[in-house]
Design an enzyme around this catalytic site. Structure first.
Site, PDB file in Angstrom:
ATOM      1  N   ASP A 261       2.552   9.339 -25.685  1.00  0.00           N
ATOM      2  CA  ASP A 261       1.650   8.215 -25.941  1.00  0.00           C
ATOM      3  C   ASP A 261       2.310   6.965 -26.515  1.00  0.00           C
ATOM      4  O   ASP A 261       1.738   6.319 -27.403  1.00  0.00           O
ATOM      5  CB  ASP A 261       0.510   8.668 -26.867  1.00  0.00           C
ATOM      6  CG  ASP A 261      -0.339   9.790 -26.276  1.00  0.00           C
ATOM      7  OD1 ASP A 261       0.048  10.312 -25.227  1.00  0.00           O
ATOM      8  OD2 ASP A 261      -1.363  10.146 -26.875  1.00  0.00           O
TER       9      ASP A 261
ATOM     10  N   ASP B  56      -2.134   8.872 -22.867  1.00  0.00           N
ATOM     11  CA  ASP B  56      -3.546   9.019 -23.210  1.00  0.00           C
ATOM     12  C   ASP B  56      -4.320   8.146 -22.223  1.00  0.00           C
ATOM     13  O   ASP B  56      -3.984   6.971 -22.033  1.00  0.00           O
ATOM     14  CB  ASP B  56      -3.738   8.535 -24.663  1.00  0.00           C
ATOM     15  CG  ASP B  56      -4.909   9.183 -25.381  1.00  0.00           C
ATOM     16  OD1 ASP B  56      -5.187  10.386 -25.140  1.00  0.00           O
ATOM     17  OD2 ASP B  56      -5.554   8.505 -26.203  1.00  0.00           O
TER      18      ASP B  56
ATOM     19  N   HIS C 211      -8.221   7.511 -20.941  1.00  0.00           N
ATOM     20  CA  HIS C 211      -9.644   7.823 -21.086  1.00  0.00           C
ATOM     21  C   HIS C 211     -10.534   6.995 -20.164  1.00  0.00           C
ATOM     22  O   HIS C 211     -10.270   5.804 -19.956  1.00  0.00           O
ATOM     23  CB  HIS C 211     -10.104   7.529 -22.518  1.00  0.00           C
ATOM     24  CG  HIS C 211      -9.406   8.320 -23.581  1.00  0.00           C
ATOM     25  ND1 HIS C 211      -9.343   9.692 -23.587  1.00  0.00           N
ATOM     26  CD2 HIS C 211      -8.750   7.930 -24.711  1.00  0.00           C
ATOM     27  CE1 HIS C 211      -8.686  10.104 -24.670  1.00  0.00           C
ATOM     28  NE2 HIS C 211      -8.301   9.051 -25.361  1.00  0.00           N
TER      29      HIS C 211
ATOM     30  N   HIS D  31     -15.625   7.371 -22.873  1.00  0.00           N
ATOM     31  CA  HIS D  31     -15.142   8.638 -23.430  1.00  0.00           C
ATOM     32  C   HIS D  31     -15.831   8.958 -24.749  1.00  0.00           C
ATOM     33  O   HIS D  31     -16.023   8.069 -25.590  1.00  0.00           O
ATOM     34  CB  HIS D  31     -13.623   8.582 -23.638  1.00  0.00           C
ATOM     35  CG  HIS D  31     -13.002   9.911 -23.858  1.00  0.00           C
ATOM     36  ND1 HIS D  31     -12.541  10.328 -25.082  1.00  0.00           N
ATOM     37  CD2 HIS D  31     -12.799  10.944 -23.012  1.00  0.00           C
ATOM     38  CE1 HIS D  31     -12.058  11.564 -24.954  1.00  0.00           C
ATOM     39  NE2 HIS D  31     -12.203  11.948 -23.711  1.00  0.00           N
TER      40      HIS D  31
ATOM     41  N   HIS E  11      -9.906   3.005 -26.840  1.00  0.00           N
ATOM     42  CA  HIS E  11      -8.454   2.855 -26.679  1.00  0.00           C
ATOM     43  C   HIS E  11      -8.000   3.544 -25.398  1.00  0.00           C
ATOM     44  O   HIS E  11      -8.666   4.463 -24.918  1.00  0.00           O
ATOM     45  CB  HIS E  11      -7.708   3.474 -27.878  1.00  0.00           C
ATOM     46  CG  HIS E  11      -7.884   4.968 -27.946  1.00  0.00           C
ATOM     47  ND1 HIS E  11      -8.990   5.564 -28.499  1.00  0.00           N
ATOM     48  CD2 HIS E  11      -7.104   5.983 -27.494  1.00  0.00           C
ATOM     49  CE1 HIS E  11      -8.882   6.887 -28.395  1.00  0.00           C
ATOM     50  NE2 HIS E  11      -7.748   7.166 -27.774  1.00  0.00           N
TER      51      HIS E  11
ATOM     52  N   LYS F  48      -3.748  12.578 -19.932  1.00  0.00           N
ATOM     53  CA  LYS F  48      -4.658  13.506 -20.622  1.00  0.00           C
ATOM     54  C   LYS F  48      -5.829  12.727 -21.202  1.00  0.00           C
ATOM     55  O   LYS F  48      -5.729  11.511 -21.382  1.00  0.00           O
ATOM     56  CB  LYS F  48      -3.909  14.229 -21.746  1.00  0.00           C
ATOM     57  CG  LYS F  48      -3.446  13.259 -22.826  1.00  0.00           C
ATOM     58  CD  LYS F  48      -2.694  13.939 -23.928  1.00  0.00           C
ATOM     59  CE  LYS F  48      -2.188  12.959 -24.963  1.00  0.00           C
ATOM     60  NZ  LYS F  48      -3.214  12.337 -25.794  1.00  0.00           N
TER      61      LYS F  48
ATOM     62  N   CYS G 103      -1.275  13.536 -31.320  1.00  0.00           N
ATOM     63  CA  CYS G 103      -0.706  13.978 -30.044  1.00  0.00           C
ATOM     64  C   CYS G 103       0.577  14.796 -30.223  1.00  0.00           C
ATOM     65  O   CYS G 103       0.758  15.835 -29.592  1.00  0.00           O
ATOM     66  CB  CYS G 103      -0.445  12.796 -29.133  1.00  0.00           C
ATOM     67  SG  CYS G 103       0.091  13.303 -27.502  1.00  0.00           S
TER      68      CYS G 103
HETATM   69  C1  VGL Z   1      -4.258  10.134 -30.041  1.00  0.00           C
HETATM   70  C2  VGL Z   1      -5.976   9.418 -31.341  1.00  0.00           C
HETATM   71  C3  VGL Z   1      -6.759   9.263 -30.219  1.00  0.00           C
HETATM   72  C4  VGL Z   1      -2.864  10.615 -29.939  1.00  0.00           C
HETATM   73  C5  VGL Z   1      -5.027  10.004 -28.919  1.00  0.00           C
HETATM   74  O1  VGL Z   1      -2.448  10.854 -28.795  1.00  0.00           O
HETATM   75  O2  VGL Z   1      -2.182  10.752 -30.967  1.00  0.00           O
HETATM   76  N1  VGL Z   1      -4.726   9.850 -31.254  1.00  0.00           N
HETATM   77  N2  VGL Z   1      -6.269   9.547 -29.024  1.00  0.00           N
HETATM   78 ZN    ZN Z   2      -7.216   9.073 -27.218  1.00  0.00          ZN
END
Ligand code: VGL
Ligand code: ZN
Length: 209
Positions: free
Chosen positions: A14, A52, A54, A58, A87, A112, A157
């Site tokens: 990410d 990441d 979405h 989401h 995000h 993901k 993550c």
């Molecule tokens: C994540 C918050 C929301 C991460 C992803 O990948 O760390 N954190 N979505």
């Molecule tokens: Zn996320």
């Protein structure tokens, strides 16, 4: 030139605009890892980038829960879910990999978090703890037995991916200087405790690998 055995892969989680300063869910100092990650990646024959990714509606987004604010927790069918600002909406500039990432030899970009109803911090198993992304099979098919993990965010993550990699029987190391944390409600200390209990090796600097 790679100096790790071919059975060890690097997983970069990410490193996306929304997790860097100026982004929708900026991790403090998130972009500081970019040169460290680039240098680290040159040492691996197999590199996987995680993204990441979405849909705009989401259910991890606070905006989908009237009256709720980011960083509050709601109960989902799979358990507690921290709510986030919108995000990494698929296809938007915020979801793009950081433009400074320079890893042309990365073999795979694993996305993901694409199912509206289920979050996925982990690059291996979604938050329902059942749905596999398929990355475990990809790694196994390539004979990968050990992974080094870095990226954003250490306490989400990175940690969830590290814990699941242990569940899938991999040897796991997390590189702190190539990762940064969100750290909300004690999440970072808990993440390290969980990782250490699961047998994740923690190194501060890439030189220690
Ligand atoms: C994540 C918050 C929301 C991460 C992803 O990948 O760390 N954190 N979505
Ligand atoms: Zn996320």
């Amino acid at each position: 030139m790679p100096d790790f055995p071919a059975t060890t892969a690097l997983i970069v989680t990410d490193v996306q605009n929304d997790f860097c300063p100026g982004g929708a869910l900026a991790v403090p100092d998130g972009d500081a890892i970019v040169p460290v990650v680039n240098a680290l990646a040159r040492r691996f024959a197999t590199v996987v980038l995680i993204q990441d990714w979405h849909p705009a509606d989401h259910l991890s987004f606070a905006s989908q829960h009237p009256g709720r604010a980011p960083l509050e927790t709601v109960e989902m069918p799979y358990g507690p879910q921290i709510l986030w600002p919108d995000h990494c909406v698929m296809g938007t500039p915020g979801a793009a990999l950081h433009p400074g990432l320079d890893i042309p030899h990365a073999a795979l970009i694993q996305r993901k978090g694409m199912h509206r109803e289920v979050d996925s911090y982990s690059a291996l198993l979604e938050a329902d703890r059942k749905t596999r992304t398929g990355l475990d099979g990809w790694l196994a098919a390539r004979g990968i037995r050990s992974v080094v993990i870095c990226g954003l965010a250490t306490d989400f993550c990175v940690a969830w991916t590290a814990l699941d990699a242990r569940r899938f029987g991999l040897e796991v190391t997390v590189v702190e200087e190539a990762s940064r944390a969100i750290d909300t409600g004690g999440s970072l200390a808990r993440a390290w405790a969980d990782m250490e209990a699961a047998g994740v090796r923690r190194v501060l600097r890439a030189e220690e690998l």
